[in-house]
Design a protein around this motif. Sequence first.
Motif, PDB file in Angstrom:
ATOM      1  N   ALA A 234       5.517  21.520  31.100  1.00 41.57           N
ATOM      2  CA  ALA A 234       5.090  22.292  32.269  1.00 41.57           C
ATOM      3  C   ALA A 234       3.690  22.870  32.053  1.00 41.57           C
ATOM      4  O   ALA A 234       2.869  22.889  32.971  1.00 41.57           O
ATOM      5  N   LEU A 235       3.412  23.338  30.836  1.00 38.95           N
ATOM      6  CA  LEU A 235       2.096  23.907  30.556  1.00 38.95           C
ATOM      7  C   LEU A 235       1.001  22.860  30.678  1.00 38.95           C
ATOM      8  O   LEU A 235      -0.051  23.111  31.281  1.00 38.95           O
ATOM      9  N   VAL A 236       1.229  21.683  30.116  1.00 37.34           N
ATOM     10  CA  VAL A 236       0.230  20.616  30.184  1.00 37.34           C
ATOM     11  C   VAL A 236      -0.057  20.255  31.644  1.00 37.34           C
ATOM     12  O   VAL A 236      -1.225  20.084  32.037  1.00 37.34           O
ATOM     13  N   GLU A 237       0.977  20.169  32.456  1.00 37.15           N
ATOM     14  CA  GLU A 237       0.770  19.855  33.872  1.00 37.15           C
ATOM     15  C   GLU A 237       0.066  20.999  34.589  1.00 37.15           C
ATOM     16  O   GLU A 237      -0.786  20.784  35.451  1.00 37.15           O
ATOM     17  N   TYR A 238       0.402  22.223  34.197  1.00 35.42           N
ATOM     18  CA  TYR A 238      -0.207  23.394  34.830  1.00 35.42           C
ATOM     19  C   TYR A 238      -1.705  23.459  34.547  1.00 35.42           C
ATOM     20  O   TYR A 238      -2.500  23.817  35.417  1.00 35.42           O
ATOM     21  N   LEU A 239      -2.096  23.095  33.323  1.00 34.15           N
ATOM     22  CA  LEU A 239      -3.509  23.116  32.952  1.00 34.15           C
ATOM     23  C   LEU A 239      -4.323  22.088  33.744  1.00 34.15           C
ATOM     24  O   LEU A 239      -5.542  22.210  33.852  1.00 34.15           O
ATOM     25  N   LYS A 240      -3.655  21.100  34.289  1.00 36.64           N
ATOM     26  CA  LYS A 240      -4.327  20.085  35.095  1.00 36.64           C
ATOM     27  C   LYS A 240      -4.416  20.475  36.568  1.00 36.64           C
ATOM     28  O   LYS A 240      -5.071  19.789  37.363  1.00 36.64           O
ATOM     29  N   GLY A 241      -3.740  21.572  36.925  1.00 38.26           N
ATOM     30  CA  GLY A 241      -3.642  21.969  38.323  1.00 38.26           C
ATOM     31  C   GLY A 241      -4.783  22.851  38.808  1.00 38.26           C
ATOM     32  O   GLY A 241      -5.621  23.309  38.039  1.00 38.26           O
ATOM     33  N   PRO A 242      -4.819  23.118  40.112  1.00 35.75           N
ATOM     34  CA  PRO A 242      -5.940  23.841  40.726  1.00 35.75           C
ATOM     35  C   PRO A 242      -6.054  25.307  40.295  1.00 35.75           C
ATOM     36  O   PRO A 242      -7.164  25.826  40.186  1.00 35.75           O
ATOM     37  N   LYS A 243      -4.934  25.982  40.070  1.00 35.83           N
ATOM     38  CA  LYS A 243      -5.002  27.391  39.673  1.00 35.83           C
ATOM     39  C   LYS A 243      -5.669  27.536  38.313  1.00 35.83           C
ATOM     40  O   LYS A 243      -6.562  28.372  38.119  1.00 35.83           O
ATOM     41  N   ALA A 244      -5.228  26.741  37.355  1.00 29.46           N
ATOM     42  CA  ALA A 244      -5.812  26.794  36.017  1.00 29.46           C
ATOM     43  C   ALA A 244      -7.275  26.361  36.062  1.00 29.46           C
ATOM     44  O   ALA A 244      -8.132  26.961  35.394  1.00 29.46           O
ATOM     45  N   ALA A 245      -7.580  25.347  36.854  1.00 24.86           N
ATOM     46  CA  ALA A 245      -8.953  24.853  36.956  1.00 24.86           C
ATOM     47  C   ALA A 245      -9.897  25.943  37.446  1.00 24.86           C
ATOM     48  O   ALA A 245     -11.026  26.089  36.949  1.00 24.86           O
ATOM     49  N   ALA A 246      -9.456  26.726  38.408  1.00 20.66           N
ATOM     50  CA  ALA A 246     -10.285  27.803  38.944  1.00 20.66           C
ATOM     51  C   ALA A 246     -10.585  28.848  37.866  1.00 20.66           C
ATOM     52  O   ALA A 246     -11.715  29.346  37.760  1.00 20.66           O
ATOM     53  N   VAL A 247      -9.585  29.171  37.063  1.00 17.92           N
ATOM     54  CA  VAL A 247      -9.776  30.142  35.981  1.00 17.92           C
ATOM     55  C   VAL A 247     -10.740  29.579  34.938  1.00 17.92           C
ATOM     56  O   VAL A 247     -11.678  30.259  34.492  1.00 17.92           O
ATOM     57  N   ILE A 248     -10.513  28.335  34.548  1.00 16.44           N
ATOM     58  CA  ILE A 248     -11.334  27.708  33.509  1.00 16.44           C
ATOM     59  C   ILE A 248     -12.803  27.672  33.940  1.00 16.44           C
ATOM     60  O   ILE A 248     -13.701  28.021  33.167  1.00 16.44           O
ATOM     61  N   LYS A 249     -13.070  27.299  35.170  1.00 21.60           N
ATOM     62  CA  LYS A 249     -14.452  27.230  35.657  1.00 21.60           C
ATOM     63  C   LYS A 249     -15.081  28.616  35.752  1.00 21.60           C
ATOM     64  O   LYS A 249     -16.282  28.778  35.549  1.00 21.60           O
ATOM     65  N   SER A 250     -14.274  29.636  36.034  1.00 21.72           N
ATOM     66  CA  SER A 250     -14.816  30.991  36.172  1.00 21.72           C
ATOM     67  C   SER A 250     -15.368  31.518  34.853  1.00 21.72           C
ATOM     68  O   SER A 250     -16.173  32.451  34.841  1.00 21.72           O
ATOM     69  N   TYR A 251     -14.940  30.924  33.739  1.00 21.29           N
ATOM     70  CA  TYR A 251     -15.431  31.343  32.428  1.00 21.29           C
ATOM     71  C   TYR A 251     -16.569  30.448  31.920  1.00 21.29           C
ATOM     72  O   TYR A 251     -16.933  30.503  30.747  1.00 21.29           O
ATOM     73  N   GLY A 252     -17.116  29.621  32.784  1.00 18.57           N
ATOM     74  CA  GLY A 252     -18.303  28.851  32.424  1.00 18.57           C
ATOM     75  C   GLY A 252     -18.043  27.480  31.846  1.00 18.57           C
ATOM     76  O   GLY A 252     -18.982  26.807  31.398  1.00 18.57           O
ATOM     77  N   TYR A 253     -16.811  27.035  31.848  1.00 19.18           N
ATOM     78  CA  TYR A 253     -16.501  25.689  31.381  1.00 19.18           C
ATOM     79  C   TYR A 253     -16.707  24.674  32.492  1.00 19.18           C
ATOM     80  O   TYR A 253     -16.605  24.998  33.674  1.00 19.18           O
ATOM     81  N   GLU A 254     -16.946  23.425  32.096  1.00 20.08           N
ATOM     82  CA  GLU A 254     -16.917  22.310  33.028  1.00 20.08           C
ATOM     83  C   GLU A 254     -15.555  21.641  32.908  1.00 20.08           C
ATOM     84  O   GLU A 254     -14.849  21.797  31.917  1.00 20.08           O
TER      85      GLU A 254
END
Length: 255
Positions: A234-254
């Motif tokens: 579930a975590l691996v799939e969650y990291l691929k999803g839009p919610k996690a993506a928004a958080v990841i990008k907010s911290y300056g990652y591509e």
Amino acid sequence: MTIRASRLAPTALASLIAACALGPAHADEVQVAVAANFTAPIQAIAADFQKDTGHTLVAAYGATGQFYTQIKNGAPFDVFLSADDTTPQKLETEGDTVKGSRFTYAVGTLALWSAKEGYVDAKGDVLKQNAFKHLSIANPKAAPYGLAATQVLAKEGLTDKVKDKLVEGQNITQAYQFVSTGNAELGFVALSQIYKDGKVTSGSAWVVPAAMHDPIKQDAVILNKGKDSAAAKALVEYLKGPKAAAVIKSYGYEL
């Protein structure tokens, strides 16, 4: 728990029985080894992950090289979020991961940072001026951001000039701490440690151009211990999803 059927509508009763019988049984913990640079994003993601899936994320933070050693020695991690792509690939080759589970969850950015306002210029010329006494980096043998820092110094022709000024942290968190506490005037850190929602949150920084070092592709993988874990999947799939993506990008990652 006692459920009184006479006080509940049939649909409400069915929902409550399903929640009591199925909900807790499907909730689980996932033990995650997290590269130190990703501390803030995963802490933000963990709360939404638990709310959305019912699973609990339990994280340990450290250097990628150190986690490799721990995993090889039987550390009880289900999922590994590395600061590079080579370490998960190596574990995959050595048979320590679930086949097909590896993917890139973020691409990191290196920054030269000082806790002092105005100390680091936007082009990083402060490095060439070489007027500082201490320059903090993460251990290049254990931390990909530390390796990237050494590549930048080499590209700038500064390796020998600053070698006696280097203060080396075990991981990127310690490298950041040397600067934040004033033990080093400046240092190479992960942009995610000093950046949120489009701006540097404190001090002064030079965002290092990606062309100055090898790409910091950060891969995630399910380890053998997590092969039967619903929470790990579930975590691996969650990291691929839009919610996690928004958080990841907010911290300056591509992505």
